[in-house]
Design a protein around this motif. Structure first.
Motif, PDB file in Angstrom:
ATOM      1  N   GLY A  37       0.847  -1.045  -0.011  1.00  0.00           N
ATOM      2  CA  GLY A  37      -0.018   0.142  -0.110  1.00  0.00           C
ATOM      3  C   GLY A  37       0.815   1.145   0.063  1.00  0.00           C
ATOM      4  O   GLY A  37       0.170   2.184   0.471  1.00  0.00           O
ATOM      5  N   ILE A  38       2.042   1.272  -0.413  1.00  0.00           N
ATOM      6  CA  ILE A  38       2.943   2.475  -0.558  1.00  0.00           C
ATOM      7  C   ILE A  38       2.803   2.868  -1.800  1.00  0.00           C
ATOM      8  O   ILE A  38       3.096   2.515  -2.925  1.00  0.00           O
ATOM      9  CB  ILE A  38       4.432   1.931  -0.450  1.00  0.00           C
ATOM     10  N   GLU A  39       2.199   4.172  -1.907  1.00  0.00           N
ATOM     11  CA  GLU A  39       2.206   4.991  -3.050  1.00  0.00           C
ATOM     12  C   GLU A  39       3.333   5.079  -3.820  1.00  0.00           C
ATOM     13  O   GLU A  39       4.507   5.757  -3.130  1.00  0.00           O
ATOM     14  CB  GLU A  39       1.268   6.287  -2.711  1.00  0.00           C
ATOM     15  N   ASN A  40       3.395   4.899  -5.224  1.00  0.00           N
ATOM     16  CA  ASN A  40       4.558   5.189  -6.070  1.00  0.00           C
ATOM     17  C   ASN A  40       4.460   5.271  -7.195  1.00  0.00           C
ATOM     18  O   ASN A  40       3.179   5.172  -7.788  1.00  0.00           O
ATOM     19  CB  ASN A  40       5.561   3.986  -5.700  1.00  0.00           C
ATOM     20  N   ASP A  41       5.409   5.593  -8.021  1.00  0.00           N
ATOM     21  CA  ASP A  41       5.245   5.906  -9.452  1.00  0.00           C
ATOM     22  C   ASP A  41       6.671   5.516 -10.077  1.00  0.00           C
ATOM     23  O   ASP A  41       7.400   5.546  -9.543  1.00  0.00           O
ATOM     24  CB  ASP A  41       4.922   7.331 -10.015  1.00  0.00           C
ATOM     25  N   LEU A  42       6.609   5.149 -11.415  1.00  0.00           N
ATOM     26  CA  LEU A  42       7.659   4.927 -12.125  1.00  0.00           C
ATOM     27  C   LEU A  42       7.953   6.271 -12.868  1.00  0.00           C
ATOM     28  O   LEU A  42       7.122   6.675 -13.594  1.00  0.00           O
ATOM     29  CB  LEU A  42       7.359   3.738 -13.154  1.00  0.00           C
ATOM     30  N   ILE A  43       9.280   6.683 -12.937  1.00  0.00           N
ATOM     31  CA  ILE A  43       9.575   7.876 -13.433  1.00  0.00           C
ATOM     32  C   ILE A  43      10.927   7.526 -14.220  1.00  0.00           C
ATOM     33  O   ILE A  43      11.803   6.777 -13.822  1.00  0.00           O
ATOM     34  CB  ILE A  43       9.800   9.044 -12.837  1.00  0.00           C
ATOM     35  N   LEU A 287      -0.712   1.806 -17.854  1.00  0.00           N
ATOM     36  CA  LEU A 287      -0.527   0.255 -18.023  1.00  0.00           C
ATOM     37  C   LEU A 287       0.789  -0.010 -18.741  1.00  0.00           C
ATOM     38  O   LEU A 287       1.434  -0.935 -18.289  1.00  0.00           O
ATOM     39  CB  LEU A 287      -1.642  -0.166 -18.790  1.00  0.00           C
ATOM     40  N   ILE A 288       1.164   0.706 -19.452  1.00  0.00           N
ATOM     41  CA  ILE A 288       2.519   0.581 -20.523  1.00  0.00           C
ATOM     42  C   ILE A 288       3.460   0.618 -19.409  1.00  0.00           C
ATOM     43  O   ILE A 288       4.363  -0.326 -19.394  1.00  0.00           O
ATOM     44  CB  ILE A 288       2.648   1.526 -21.493  1.00  0.00           C
ATOM     45  N   LYS A 289       3.477   1.676 -18.610  1.00  0.00           N
ATOM     46  CA  LYS A 289       4.790   1.675 -17.911  1.00  0.00           C
ATOM     47  C   LYS A 289       4.762   0.602 -16.618  1.00  0.00           C
ATOM     48  O   LYS A 289       5.649  -0.194 -16.401  1.00  0.00           O
ATOM     49  CB  LYS A 289       4.637   3.098 -16.897  1.00  0.00           C
ATOM     50  N   GLU A 290       3.543   0.404 -16.205  1.00  0.00           N
ATOM     51  CA  GLU A 290       3.432  -0.643 -15.267  1.00  0.00           C
ATOM     52  C   GLU A 290       3.846  -2.094 -15.714  1.00  0.00           C
ATOM     53  O   GLU A 290       4.003  -3.150 -14.852  1.00  0.00           O
ATOM     54  CB  GLU A 290       2.031  -0.774 -14.498  1.00  0.00           C
ATOM     55  N   ALA A 291       3.860  -2.375 -17.130  1.00  0.00           N
ATOM     56  CA  ALA A 291       3.945  -3.786 -17.504  1.00  0.00           C
ATOM     57  C   ALA A 291       5.494  -3.751 -17.581  1.00  0.00           C
ATOM     58  O   ALA A 291       6.001  -4.736 -17.936  1.00  0.00           O
ATOM     59  CB  ALA A 291       3.319  -3.764 -19.006  1.00  0.00           C
ATOM     60  N   ASP A 320       4.659  14.845 -16.119  1.00  0.00           N
ATOM     61  CA  ASP A 320       4.019  14.488 -14.694  1.00  0.00           C
ATOM     62  C   ASP A 320       3.699  12.941 -14.889  1.00  0.00           C
ATOM     63  O   ASP A 320       3.612  12.241 -13.764  1.00  0.00           O
ATOM     64  CB  ASP A 320       2.639  15.185 -14.394  1.00  0.00           C
ATOM     65  N   PHE A 321       3.695  12.209 -16.129  1.00  0.00           N
ATOM     66  CA  PHE A 321       3.410  11.036 -16.563  1.00  0.00           C
ATOM     67  C   PHE A 321       4.571  10.306 -16.553  1.00  0.00           C
ATOM     68  O   PHE A 321       4.665   8.968 -16.788  1.00  0.00           O
ATOM     69  CB  PHE A 321       2.484  10.754 -17.547  1.00  0.00           C
ATOM     70  N   GLY A 322       5.888  10.837 -16.508  1.00  0.00           N
ATOM     71  CA  GLY A 322       7.081  10.148 -16.342  1.00  0.00           C
ATOM     72  C   GLY A 322       7.375   9.481 -17.609  1.00  0.00           C
ATOM     73  O   GLY A 322       7.822   8.284 -17.678  1.00  0.00           O
ATOM     74  N   VAL A 364      15.609  12.824 -20.739  1.00  0.00           N
ATOM     75  CA  VAL A 364      14.777  11.788 -21.491  1.00  0.00           C
ATOM     76  C   VAL A 364      15.227  12.183 -23.012  1.00  0.00           C
ATOM     77  O   VAL A 364      15.969  12.936 -23.370  1.00  0.00           O
ATOM     78  CB  VAL A 364      13.423  12.153 -21.449  1.00  0.00           C
ATOM     79  N   PHE A 365      14.644  11.005 -23.775  1.00  0.00           N
ATOM     80  CA  PHE A 365      14.851  11.087 -25.058  1.00  0.00           C
ATOM     81  C   PHE A 365      14.179  11.999 -25.779  1.00  0.00           C
ATOM     82  O   PHE A 365      12.710  11.669 -25.810  1.00  0.00           O
ATOM     83  CB  PHE A 365      14.882   9.669 -25.978  1.00  0.00           C
ATOM     84  N   LEU A 366      14.423  12.789 -26.620  1.00  0.00           N
ATOM     85  CA  LEU A 366      13.701  13.634 -27.297  1.00  0.00           C
ATOM     86  C   LEU A 366      13.897  13.566 -29.016  1.00  0.00           C
ATOM     87  O   LEU A 366      14.907  13.995 -29.270  1.00  0.00           O
ATOM     88  CB  LEU A 366      13.918  15.097 -27.163  1.00  0.00           C
ATOM     89  N   PRO A 367      12.889  13.101 -29.636  1.00  0.00           N
ATOM     90  CA  PRO A 367      13.302  12.928 -31.236  1.00  0.00           C
ATOM     91  C   PRO A 367      13.352  14.380 -31.705  1.00  0.00           C
ATOM     92  O   PRO A 367      12.461  15.284 -31.579  1.00  0.00           O
ATOM     93  CB  PRO A 367      12.058  12.163 -31.865  1.00  0.00           C
TER      94      PRO A 367
END
Length: 450
Positions: A37-43, A287-291, A320-322, A364-367
């Protein structure tokens, strides 16, 4: 901004990050944190804490001790736990010597200290002109050099099908457009990948319309063969899929998944996507990140009725969406679509967006997108000078390329064009290309480019 905040959780009072040693350890750790239950995010791992295009787990300081207990109990292999108070700082002293306003000086001070910009500050940057525009481009280039270095990244796209079940108003391969349709076989796709492998390309982008013909099993077969034969990185760009499919693709070795939001404005999204759902697109980004795949996104600049306020929100969405790889390019009209006669996006505004995205999202990568190369012959070079670092080659078989026109008169960026853009931008080509083979093929590559 409220449209975005509705979907943004994981707002941390004092953010910390966990940097693991591998993708598998990162996903294992995230699963454990979720279960506790630890709130987290992938960045994207910020500059100073790990490599570009790697992923860190962000969480709040109040959970630090619990996270340490979890990783110790489960023998997690990790590089460290860090406070994001200790952010990498930039030296932007030369910008203050330029003829800029006090408002811009205040913004530069925040960027130099690596303090997050708000929407009004981002809008200010998007509207600068004259010497302040020069200052913006220079600031982005300094941050690009610090974060990514002088070497560009080259990736190659194989557009293997132009069938699409969607009817987006701007897209030349939309369902109702009367174009010559094609589908490449697995064997044809692998043959094109082999050509890229010989050149030394490390990442192939498999791109198509949303074509149900390519089932999960068909895609997995292609992915596994590429991994087994060539061990190349794979980016998929095939539209929205089911949650389980994302996990299967990730497990099979897909590294990145490109699913553009195109615009973070609900109003504009619904206007340009008559048969898409904004909430679902946002959900799939997560969902893409969480996969376990790195999320690639981006949008179009200059869409009909688009405002500067909405463009600022687009950039904030990516931050903000990493998002790991962010492709912003100008809107270009496509023949046969409802937007066929609309005005294309503006080059200078598109370059501002690239620069501001580098300043805001940084590591990050920027095309330098194909779209900007289509809008202006020097567009790709100018984008590289404005903070971009990636070029995507069009590697669809020549006999099919003209049938994959998301917008009309597309510049079929090839390796010669990429080399020229790199040379003109005074940047360096990636070390991994097979230069002996390229010279045998007749490419002229100066030593200073390598």
């Amino acid at each position: 901004m409220a449209l975005i905040n509705k979907f943004l959780t994981n707002k941390f009072e004092e953010p910390y990050i966990l940097v693991c040693t591998s993708k598998s350890q990162m996903l294992f750790s995230k699963d454990l944190l979720d279960k506790e239950g630890i709130e987290n995010d992938l960045i994207p791992t910020p500059k100073g804490f790990g490599g570009v295009c790697t992923t860190a787990i962000k969480f709040d300081k109040k959970f630090e001790q619990k996270v340490r207990e979890i990783i110790k109990k489960n023998n997690i292999e990790y590089e460290g736990i860090y406070s994001l108070k200790d952010k990498y700082k930039y030296n932007l002293s030369e910008i203050f010597n330029m003829n800029i306003s006090d408002t811009l000086k205040d913004i530069v001070k925040k960027v130099e200290a690596n303090i997050e910009l708000n929407k009004e500050e981002i809008k200010y940057l998007l509207e600068v002109e004259n010497e302040e525009y020069d200052a913006l481009i220079r600031m982005a280039d300094i941050i690009r050099k610090e974060c990514i270095g002088d070497r560009i990244e080259i990736r190659a796209a194989i557009e293997f099908s132009n069938y699409c079940r969607k009817n987006c108003n701007y897209c030349g391969v939309r369902r109702d457009n009367k174009i010559k349709r094609y589908r490449m076989t697995e064997e044809e796709i692998i043959d094109e990948v082999e050509k890229l492998y010989k050149v030394g390309i490390k990442t192939v982008i498999l791109q198509s319309g949303e074509d149900p013909y390519y089932t999960t099993d068909r895609m997995l077969s292609i992915i596994k063969e590429i991994k087994q034969k060539f061990r190349m990185g794979i980016t998929l760009s095939i539209g929205e899929r089911e949650e389980e499919e994302y996990r299967l693709f990730s497990d099979a070795g897909v590294n990145n998944y490109l699913l553009k939001i195109e615009t973070a404005s609900r109003r504009l999204f619904e206007l340009i996507h008559p048969d898409d759902d904004y909430d679902i697109r946002v959900k799939h980004t997560r969902l893409i990140k969480e996969a376990g795949m790195r999320a690639a996104s981006g949008g179009m600049i200059g869409l009909p009725t688009q405002t500067i306020d909405e463009i600022a929100e687009d950039i904030i969405f990516q931050r903000d969406f990493g998002i790991h790889m962010i492709g912003f390019g100008p809107f270009l009209p496509a023949k046969g679509t409802p937007y066929e006669n609309c005005k294309p996006g503006d080059l200078k505004l598109s370059l501002k967006v690239v620069a501001v995205t580098r300043i805001v999202c940084q590591h990050v990568f920027l095309p330098a997108t194909t779209a900007i190369a289509t809008l202006h012959p020097d567009g790709q070079t100018l984008a590289l000078k404005a903070g971009a670092n990636t070029i995507m080659l069009i590697s669809t078989p020549p006999s099919l390329r003209d049938n994959y026109q998301i917008y009309s008169n597309k510049n079929m960026v090839d390796l010669s064009f990429a080399i020229k853009s790199t040379r003109d931008a005074k940047r360096k080509l990636p070390k991994y290309l097979n230069y002996d083979y390229l010279k045998e093929l007749g490419y002229e590559i100066e030593d200073e480019l390598i």
